[in-house]
Design a protein around this motif. Structure first.
Motif, PDB file in Angstrom:
ATOM      1  N   TYR A  45       0.839  -1.188   0.000  1.00 41.78           N
ATOM      2  CA  TYR A  45       0.000   0.000   0.000  1.00 41.78           C
ATOM      3  C   TYR A  45       0.876   1.241   0.000  1.00 41.78           C
ATOM      4  N   GLN A  46       0.570   2.149  -0.924  1.00 40.82           N
ATOM      5  CA  GLN A  46       1.332   3.394  -0.980  1.00 40.82           C
ATOM      6  C   GLN A  46       0.406   4.560  -0.678  1.00 40.82           C
ATOM      7  N   SER A  47       0.866   5.433   0.208  1.00 42.18           N
ATOM      8  CA  SER A  47       0.029   6.542   0.652  1.00 42.18           C
ATOM      9  C   SER A  47      -0.294   7.508  -0.473  1.00 42.18           C
ATOM     10  N   LEU A  61      -1.085  -2.017  -4.481  1.00 44.47           N
ATOM     11  CA  LEU A  61      -0.248  -2.466  -5.597  1.00 44.47           C
ATOM     12  C   LEU A  61       0.075  -3.938  -5.411  1.00 44.47           C
ATOM     13  N   CYS A  62      -0.110  -4.708  -6.456  1.00 44.53           N
ATOM     14  CA  CYS A  62       0.024  -6.160  -6.357  1.00 44.53           C
ATOM     15  C   CYS A  62       1.495  -6.594  -6.426  1.00 44.53           C
ATOM     16  N   ARG A  63       1.825  -7.567  -5.611  1.00 45.03           N
ATOM     17  CA  ARG A  63       3.170  -8.162  -5.621  1.00 45.03           C
ATOM     18  C   ARG A  63       3.046  -9.663  -5.742  1.00 45.03           C
ATOM     19  N   TRP A  64       4.007 -10.244  -6.454  1.00 52.09           N
ATOM     20  CA  TRP A  64       4.033 -11.702  -6.560  1.00 52.09           C
ATOM     21  C   TRP A  64       5.455 -12.187  -6.371  1.00 52.09           C
ATOM     22  N   VAL A 112      -7.684   1.086  -6.126  1.00 56.15           N
ATOM     23  CA  VAL A 112      -7.367  -0.224  -6.681  1.00 56.15           C
ATOM     24  C   VAL A 112      -7.240  -0.099  -8.200  1.00 56.15           C
ATOM     25  N   ASN A 113      -6.166  -0.640  -8.739  1.00 53.52           N
ATOM     26  CA  ASN A 113      -5.959  -0.613 -10.191  1.00 53.52           C
ATOM     27  C   ASN A 113      -6.827  -1.661 -10.873  1.00 53.52           C
ATOM     28  N   VAL A 114      -7.392  -1.279 -11.980  1.00 53.30           N
ATOM     29  CA  VAL A 114      -8.250  -2.188 -12.727  1.00 53.30           C
ATOM     30  C   VAL A 114      -7.723  -2.306 -14.151  1.00 53.30           C
ATOM     31  N   LEU A 174      -8.458   8.379 -13.602  1.00 55.50           N
ATOM     32  CA  LEU A 174      -7.804   8.024 -14.857  1.00 55.50           C
ATOM     33  C   LEU A 174      -6.303   7.985 -14.588  1.00 55.50           C
ATOM     34  N   ASP A 175      -5.747   6.773 -14.614  1.00 55.33           N
ATOM     35  CA  ASP A 175      -4.341   6.554 -14.245  1.00 55.33           C
ATOM     36  C   ASP A 175      -3.413   6.850 -15.438  1.00 55.33           C
ATOM     37  N   ASP A 176      -2.165   7.120 -15.139  1.00 56.25           N
ATOM     38  CA  ASP A 176      -1.136   7.325 -16.175  1.00 56.25           C
ATOM     39  C   ASP A 176      -1.566   8.393 -17.171  1.00 56.25           C
ATOM     40  N   ASP A 198       0.980  11.043 -14.908  1.00 55.11           N
ATOM     41  CA  ASP A 198       1.995   9.998 -14.897  1.00 55.11           C
ATOM     42  C   ASP A 198       3.334  10.508 -14.382  1.00 55.11           C
ATOM     43  N   ARG A 199       4.053   9.626 -13.727  1.00 53.96           N
ATOM     44  CA  ARG A 199       5.302  10.055 -13.092  1.00 53.96           C
ATOM     45  C   ARG A 199       6.387  10.450 -14.092  1.00 53.96           C
ATOM     46  N   SER A 200       6.242  10.049 -15.345  1.00 51.73           N
ATOM     47  CA  SER A 200       7.238  10.460 -16.342  1.00 51.73           C
ATOM     48  C   SER A 200       7.245  11.980 -16.507  1.00 51.73           C
ATOM     49  N   VAL A 234       6.303  11.467  -7.069  1.00 48.44           N
ATOM     50  CA  VAL A 234       6.993  12.617  -6.488  1.00 48.44           C
ATOM     51  C   VAL A 234       8.156  12.103  -5.630  1.00 48.44           C
ATOM     52  N   GLU A 235       9.363  12.413  -6.053  1.00 43.75           N
ATOM     53  CA  GLU A 235      10.549  11.869  -5.374  1.00 43.75           C
ATOM     54  C   GLU A 235      11.374  12.920  -4.657  1.00 43.75           C
ATOM     55  N   THR A 236      11.261  14.182  -5.074  1.00 43.98           N
ATOM     56  CA  THR A 236      12.125  15.213  -4.482  1.00 43.98           C
ATOM     57  C   THR A 236      11.302  16.401  -3.966  1.00 43.98           C
ATOM     58  N   GLY A 253       4.174   9.408  -3.930  1.00 45.54           N
ATOM     59  CA  GLY A 253       5.543   9.166  -4.385  1.00 45.54           C
ATOM     60  C   GLY A 253       6.466   8.812  -3.241  1.00 45.54           C
ATOM     61  N   TYR A 254       7.676   8.396  -3.610  1.00 43.43           N
ATOM     62  CA  TYR A 254       8.652   7.951  -2.615  1.00 43.43           C
ATOM     63  C   TYR A 254       8.982   9.035  -1.604  1.00 43.43           C
ATOM     64  N   LEU A 255       8.882  10.319  -2.009  1.00 41.24           N
ATOM     65  CA  LEU A 255       9.153  11.404  -1.062  1.00 41.24           C
ATOM     66  C   LEU A 255       8.221  11.294   0.143  1.00 41.24           C
TER      67      LEU A 255
HETATM   68  P1  C2E Z   1       0.582   2.548 -11.461  1.00 44.22           P
HETATM   69  O1  C2E Z   1      -0.803   2.174 -11.102  1.00 44.22           O
HETATM   70  O2  C2E Z   1       0.782   3.794 -12.231  1.00 44.22           O
HETATM   71  O3  C2E Z   1       1.357   2.550 -10.087  1.00 44.22           O
HETATM   72  C1  C2E Z   1       2.422   3.414  -9.775  1.00 44.22           C
HETATM   73  C2  C2E Z   1       3.754   2.709  -9.855  1.00 44.22           C
HETATM   74  O4  C2E Z   1       4.775   3.670  -9.566  1.00 44.22           O
HETATM   75  C3  C2E Z   1       3.943   1.597  -8.837  1.00 44.22           C
HETATM   76  O5  C2E Z   1       4.810   0.615  -9.440  1.00 44.22           O
HETATM   77  C4  C2E Z   1       4.661   2.315  -7.699  1.00 44.22           C
HETATM   78  O6  C2E Z   1       5.393   1.448  -6.866  1.00 44.22           O
HETATM   79  C5  C2E Z   1       5.556   3.234  -8.471  1.00 44.22           C
HETATM   80  N1  C2E Z   1       5.929   4.430  -7.728  1.00 44.22           N
HETATM   81  C6  C2E Z   1       5.234   5.080  -6.775  1.00 44.22           C
HETATM   82  N2  C2E Z   1       5.894   6.181  -6.341  1.00 44.22           N
HETATM   83  C7  C2E Z   1       7.033   6.234  -7.053  1.00 44.22           C
HETATM   84  C8  C2E Z   1       8.146   7.165  -7.077  1.00 44.22           C
HETATM   85  O7  C2E Z   1       8.202   8.146  -6.347  1.00 44.22           O
HETATM   86  N3  C2E Z   1       9.142   6.899  -7.957  1.00 44.22           N
HETATM   87  C9  C2E Z   1       9.109   5.810  -8.781  1.00 44.22           C
HETATM   88  N4  C2E Z   1      10.124   5.630  -9.609  1.00 44.22           N
HETATM   89  N5  C2E Z   1       8.082   4.930  -8.794  1.00 44.22           N
HETATM   90  C10 C2E Z   1       7.060   5.140  -7.937  1.00 44.22           C
HETATM   91  P2  C2E Z   1       4.490  -0.941  -9.393  1.00 44.22           P
HETATM   92  O8  C2E Z   1       3.973  -1.318  -8.035  1.00 44.22           O
HETATM   93  O9  C2E Z   1       5.690  -1.654  -9.926  1.00 44.22           O
HETATM   94  O10 C2E Z   1       3.281  -1.098 -10.401  1.00 44.22           O
HETATM   95  C11 C2E Z   1       3.462  -0.857 -11.774  1.00 44.22           C
HETATM   96  C12 C2E Z   1       2.144  -0.888 -12.496  1.00 44.22           C
HETATM   97  O11 C2E Z   1       1.580  -2.203 -12.461  1.00 44.22           O
HETATM   98  C13 C2E Z   1       1.090   0.022 -11.883  1.00 44.22           C
HETATM   99  O12 C2E Z   1       1.277   1.343 -12.302  1.00 44.22           O
HETATM  100  C14 C2E Z   1      -0.169  -0.607 -12.422  1.00 44.22           C
HETATM  101  O13 C2E Z   1      -0.422  -0.163 -13.737  1.00 44.22           O
HETATM  102  C15 C2E Z   1       0.193  -2.082 -12.461  1.00 44.22           C
HETATM  103  N6  C2E Z   1      -0.385  -2.748 -11.287  1.00 44.22           N
HETATM  104  C16 C2E Z   1       0.130  -2.901 -10.039  1.00 44.22           C
HETATM  105  N7  C2E Z   1      -0.726  -3.569  -9.234  1.00 44.22           N
HETATM  106  C17 C2E Z   1      -1.816  -3.833  -9.993  1.00 44.22           C
HETATM  107  C18 C2E Z   1      -3.077  -4.513  -9.757  1.00 44.22           C
HETATM  108  O14 C2E Z   1      -3.388  -4.980  -8.643  1.00 44.22           O
HETATM  109  N8  C2E Z   1      -3.944  -4.612 -10.819  1.00 44.22           N
HETATM  110  C19 C2E Z   1      -3.646  -4.071 -12.057  1.00 44.22           C
HETATM  111  N9  C2E Z   1      -4.563  -4.219 -13.043  1.00 44.22           N
HETATM  112  N10 C2E Z   1      -2.503  -3.437 -12.306  1.00 44.22           N
HETATM  113  C20 C2E Z   1      -1.599  -3.317 -11.295  1.00 44.22           C
END
Ligand code: C2E
Ligand code: MG
Ligand code: MG
Ligand code: MG
Length: 277
Positions: A45-47, A61-64, A112-114, A174-176, A198-200, A234-236, A253-255
């Motif tokens: 979980y990220q704040s 955010l899902c991890r495996w 929750v991401n869909v 709306l993500d990204d 988007d973070r880019s 947001v990192e800085t 963000g990580y900040l």
């Molecule tokens: P997203 O939804 O755009 O999630 C943000 C991603 O940016 C996450 O990567 C997060 O860990 C990362 N992030 C957050 N803050 C920062 C930061 O300050 N700097 C940097 N460099 N990265 C940061 P993560 O966890 O690897 O997830 C990548 C993508 O995978 C997600 O992008 C999302 O599209 C997808 N995803 C993750 N979990 C799920 C899920 O449960 N279901 C679905 N459908 N997609 C998921």
């Protein structure tokens, strides 16, 4: 540093995976097994914070933890799940787990991401509503993050589904945002509650004038359309301050915080490091 090494491993495995079909098959089988047995999969979980750094919500955010390859990037295994017909099961598991976590906290919203494919499934909206009922989470505490890819498909009533979810009190983000090529069209055609830049874009703030102007313009556009904005990655402090000066109210963000497992997240909250909204 561990993060960097992890990323390196993902990349290596991804390039191999692209070439070797049986590895995809293996991932598919292993993911199926993980879903059957409930082992190896988890959520972090990220704040999501307001302008004062107070936590107003969290993104799941899902991890495996793959039995052989270790931590796999969700970008890899979500894609395999989509290609091999496992995304509905995985998505449902994610939603249920996230809702159950949120119900036990005084956290505001859980995001929750869909995946686009989930939204296409005719049973998607009923599944979401049923999950809210069984977990007891108030609909207003759930936010669904849809990527722009979702909206490309006009044939399956995406607009109606978004309407049904919002009518139930669920918010839609709306993500990204702005990474696709039809962002503006989506904003016009679909009613959403917020966009996540988007973070880019954030990564390039302060590096070239164009990026600052672009992000500033997105804020102006969102304001005009009555849509809230979250900024991810947001990192800085510099990025944070620039965004705040542009009127940004919602940061991720990580900040602020890195993604944490449920126990870390809960203990960070209870230690008072996080002021709850
Ligand atoms: P997203 O939804 O755009 O999630 C943000 C991603 O940016 C996450 O990567 C997060 O860990 C990362 N992030 C957050 N803050 C920062 C930061 O300050 N700097 C940097 N460099 N990265 C940061 P993560 O966890 O690897 O997830 C990548 C993508 O995978 C997600 O992008 C999302 O599209 C997808 N995803 C993750 N979990 C799920 C899920 O449960 N279901 C679905 N459908 N997609 C998921
Ligand atoms: Mg997201
Ligand atoms: Mg995002
Ligand atoms: Mg993103």
């Amino acid at each position: 540093r561990a993060k960097t090494e992890g990323r390196g491993r993902y990349v290596l495995f991804e390039s191999k995976m692209g070439k070797v079909e049986h590895e995809r098959n293996q991932i598919e089988n292993d993911l199926r097994a993980a879903l059957d047995t409930g082992t190896g999969l988890s959520l972090v979980y990220q704040s999501i914070c307001d302008e004062k750094g107070r936590v107003t919500g969290a993104e799941a955010l899902c991890r495996w933890d793959h039995p052989e390859h270790g931590a796999l990037s969700p970008e890899i295994f979500i894609r395999v799940a989509e290609e091999r017909g496992l995304i509905d099961r995985l998505g449902q598991w994610v939603l249920e787990t996230a809702c159950r976590f949120a119900v036990g906290t005084n956290l505001g919203k859980i995001a929750v991401n869909v995946s686009p494919m989930q939204l296409r499934h005719p049973g998607f909206v009923p599944m979401v509503l049923e999950t809210l009922r069984t977990t007891g989470l108030a609909p207003t505490r759930l936010e669904l993050e849809l990527t722009e890819r979702v909206l490309l498909d006009k044939t399956v009533g995406i607009r109606e589904k978004i309407g049904q979810l919002r009518a139930a009190g669920i918010t839609i983000a709306l993500d990204d945002f702005a990474t696709g090529d039809s962002s503006l069209q989506y904003l016009r055609d679909y009613r959403v509650d917020s966009i996540k830049i988007d973070r880019s874009f954030v990564a390039r703030l302060g590096q070239d004038e164009e990026s600052d102007h672009l992000v500033q313009a997105i804020f102006g556009l969102a304001r005009a359309m009555g849509v809230a904005v979250t900024v991810e990655g947001v990192e800085t402090e510099m990025q944070h301050d620039r965004l705040a000066a542009m009127g940004c109210r919602t940061f991720q963000g990580y900040l602020l915080h890195r993604p944490m497992d449920s126990e870390q997240f809960a203990s960070t909250m209870s230690e008072g490091h996080i002021a709850i909204s």
